[in-house]
Design a protein around this motif. Sequence first.
Motif, PDB file in Angstrom:
ATOM      1  N   GLY A 193     -85.109-103.700  -2.402  1.00  0.00           N
ATOM      2  CA  GLY A 193     -83.740-104.209  -2.342  1.00  0.00           C
ATOM      3  C   GLY A 193     -82.736-103.077  -2.261  1.00  0.00           C
ATOM      4  N   LEU A 194     -81.623-103.346  -1.610  1.00  0.00           N
ATOM      5  CA  LEU A 194     -80.612-102.309  -1.376  1.00  0.00           C
ATOM      6  C   LEU A 194     -79.965-101.806  -2.662  1.00  0.00           C
ATOM      7  N   LEU A 195     -79.856-102.674  -3.663  1.00  0.00           N
ATOM      8  CA  LEU A 195     -79.197-102.269  -4.906  1.00  0.00           C
ATOM      9  C   LEU A 195     -80.086-101.407  -5.795  1.00  0.00           C
ATOM     10  N   LEU A 196     -81.402-101.424  -5.559  1.00  0.00           N
ATOM     11  CA  LEU A 196     -82.332-100.729  -6.450  1.00  0.00           C
ATOM     12  C   LEU A 196     -83.078 -99.587  -5.758  1.00  0.00           C
ATOM     13  N   VAL A 197     -82.868 -99.414  -4.462  1.00  0.00           N
ATOM     14  CA  VAL A 197     -83.633 -98.408  -3.725  1.00  0.00           C
ATOM     15  C   VAL A 197     -83.369 -96.995  -4.243  1.00  0.00           C
ATOM     16  N   SER A 198     -82.150 -96.726  -4.683  1.00  0.00           N
ATOM     17  CA  SER A 198     -81.824 -95.392  -5.181  1.00  0.00           C
ATOM     18  C   SER A 198     -82.671 -95.027  -6.391  1.00  0.00           C
ATOM     19  N   ALA A 199     -82.972 -96.027  -7.227  1.00  0.00           N
ATOM     20  CA  ALA A 199     -83.798 -95.768  -8.411  1.00  0.00           C
ATOM     21  C   ALA A 199     -85.191 -95.302  -8.011  1.00  0.00           C
ATOM     22  N   LEU A 200     -85.744 -95.871  -6.954  1.00  0.00           N
ATOM     23  CA  LEU A 200     -87.081 -95.482  -6.514  1.00  0.00           C
ATOM     24  C   LEU A 200     -87.080 -94.101  -5.869  1.00  0.00           C
ATOM     25  N   MET A 201     -85.931 -93.650  -5.393  1.00  0.00           N
ATOM     26  CA  MET A 201     -85.829 -92.290  -4.878  1.00  0.00           C
ATOM     27  C   MET A 201     -85.772 -91.265  -6.008  1.00  0.00           C
ATOM     28  N   VAL A 202     -85.211 -91.660  -7.132  1.00  0.00           N
ATOM     29  CA  VAL A 202     -84.896 -90.697  -8.193  1.00  0.00           C
ATOM     30  C   VAL A 202     -85.893 -90.739  -9.349  1.00  0.00           C
ATOM     31  N   VAL A 203     -86.219 -91.940  -9.845  1.00  0.00           N
ATOM     32  CA  VAL A 203     -86.998 -92.047 -11.084  1.00  0.00           C
ATOM     33  C   VAL A 203     -88.397 -91.436 -10.957  1.00  0.00           C
ATOM     34  N   PRO A 204     -89.182 -91.698  -9.881  1.00  0.00           N
ATOM     35  CA  PRO A 204     -90.489 -91.032  -9.779  1.00  0.00           C
ATOM     36  C   PRO A 204     -90.388 -89.512  -9.774  1.00  0.00           C
ATOM     37  N   VAL A 205     -89.355 -88.982  -9.141  1.00  0.00           N
ATOM     38  CA  VAL A 205     -89.157 -87.526  -9.119  1.00  0.00           C
ATOM     39  C   VAL A 205     -88.850 -87.022 -10.528  1.00  0.00           C
ATOM     40  N   ALA A 206     -87.949 -87.726 -11.224  1.00  0.00           N
ATOM     41  CA  ALA A 206     -87.612 -87.329 -12.593  1.00  0.00           C
ATOM     42  C   ALA A 206     -88.827 -87.423 -13.511  1.00  0.00           C
ATOM     43  N   ALA A 207     -89.657 -88.440 -13.302  1.00  0.00           N
ATOM     44  CA  ALA A 207     -90.874 -88.583 -14.110  1.00  0.00           C
ATOM     45  C   ALA A 207     -91.843 -87.432 -13.857  1.00  0.00           C
ATOM     46  N   ALA A 208     -92.031 -87.085 -12.593  1.00  0.00           N
ATOM     47  CA  ALA A 208     -92.940 -85.990 -12.255  1.00  0.00           C
ATOM     48  C   ALA A 208     -92.455 -84.665 -12.820  1.00  0.00           C
ATOM     49  N   GLN A 209     -91.146 -84.464 -12.843  1.00  0.00           N
ATOM     50  CA  GLN A 209     -90.589 -83.204 -13.333  1.00  0.00           C
ATOM     51  C   GLN A 209     -90.842 -82.983 -14.824  1.00  0.00           C
ATOM     52  N   GLN A 210     -91.157 -84.045 -15.542  1.00  0.00           N
ATOM     53  CA  GLN A 210     -91.420 -83.899 -16.971  1.00  0.00           C
ATOM     54  C   GLN A 210     -92.678 -83.099 -17.256  1.00  0.00           C
ATOM     55  N   ILE A 211     -93.639 -83.136 -16.335  1.00  0.00           N
ATOM     56  CA  ILE A 211     -94.933 -82.496 -16.609  1.00  0.00           C
ATOM     57  C   ILE A 211     -95.320 -81.462 -15.551  1.00  0.00           C
ATOM     58  N   THR A 212     -94.455 -81.184 -14.603  1.00  0.00           N
ATOM     59  CA  THR A 212     -94.756 -80.201 -13.562  1.00  0.00           C
ATOM     60  C   THR A 212     -93.707 -79.102 -13.563  1.00  0.00           C
ATOM     61  N   ARG A 213     -94.081 -77.984 -12.932  1.00  0.00           N
ATOM     62  CA  ARG A 213     -93.162 -76.847 -12.886  1.00  0.00           C
ATOM     63  C   ARG A 213     -92.877 -76.381 -11.467  1.00  0.00           C
ATOM     64  N   SER A 214     -93.795 -76.615 -10.536  1.00  0.00           N
ATOM     65  CA  SER A 214     -93.594 -76.157  -9.160  1.00  0.00           C
ATOM     66  C   SER A 214     -93.120 -77.307  -8.275  1.00  0.00           C
ATOM     67  N   PHE A 215     -92.437 -76.940  -7.198  1.00  0.00           N
ATOM     68  CA  PHE A 215     -91.907 -77.940  -6.282  1.00  0.00           C
ATOM     69  C   PHE A 215     -93.028 -78.709  -5.593  1.00  0.00           C
ATOM     70  N   ALA A 216     -94.063 -78.007  -5.148  1.00  0.00           N
ATOM     71  CA  ALA A 216     -95.150 -78.653  -4.412  1.00  0.00           C
ATOM     72  C   ALA A 216     -95.864 -79.694  -5.267  1.00  0.00           C
ATOM     73  N   VAL A 217     -96.166 -79.334  -6.519  1.00  0.00           N
ATOM     74  CA  VAL A 217     -96.855 -80.276  -7.409  1.00  0.00           C
ATOM     75  C   VAL A 217     -95.945 -81.449  -7.733  1.00  0.00           C
TER      76      VAL A 217
END
Length: 306
Positions: A193-217
Amino acid sequence: MEILQTAFMQRALLAAVLVGITAPAIGIYLVQRRQALMGDGIGHVALTGVGLGFLLSTSPVWMATLVSVLGAVTMELIRAYGRTRGDIALAMLFYGGMSGGVLLINLAPNGSNANLSSYLFGSLSTVSPTDVITISVLAAFVVLVTVGLRRQLFAISQDEEFARVTGLPVRTFNLLIAVTAAVTVTVAMRVVGLLLVSALMVVPVAAAQQITRSFAVTFVLSVAIGTAVTLAGTITSYYQDVPPGATIVLLAIGLFVVLTVAATPLARRRARALKSAEAEAEVEARTAEAAVPAARRLADDIAVRH
């Protein structure tokens, strides 16, 4: 499996996979550039394209792609040249896009509140074979850009001035990021949905950043998280009869919380290790400083004796 026996769920699952891959793939660059809400603004503008599609009896997805690309380019130009009035211009663009979309859908002969809701919040049953083809083509473009030009896009996202000094066409790549984000919004709107698409762009990235240090990972893990939550949300929506977009986003946020809690002890251990290393380095530096006068005195004594 029962879920794979229905044609519309086969299409929905395929679309979910494509959305799960593409949204974090472009989202990681938006997060690096501190433009996490750009997808939300493009989603508002894309609704006007959906309304035009219904009004002109053409494909809402392709029309939304065209309008959202134009909107994204406008946003990037306003960001680059808007100066102090840029935020006001962007706000007018966002609100105007949403209002125009609602008005056009209601004016269209085949438009309705049900159609509006399916584009705002996603709908599994409305993903048609034509939509799958369109989404696949657009997703291929997004993957080609985000993976094929990852080094250039990363350099620009980290430091535009340094990238400009190295000879990269910064303005061109900025526009390319904006266009790719716009295409991603139209890829995801049928599922999330158009109102929630931004969350799917941001939240998985923010979640991954919690346990990773490099850009590629972080890139790989965020795509994996995006794919996992879109599939899980789509399956949950089918069995529990709940909105797919909201389910997918809540699952992503839940995973973000879990990874944040799990990463807290790791972050503390890293901080203690860093402090210990700094303390050891400081002791070694002081020892080296103390050794210099002693060495000088010894050299002077030797000189005097000779």
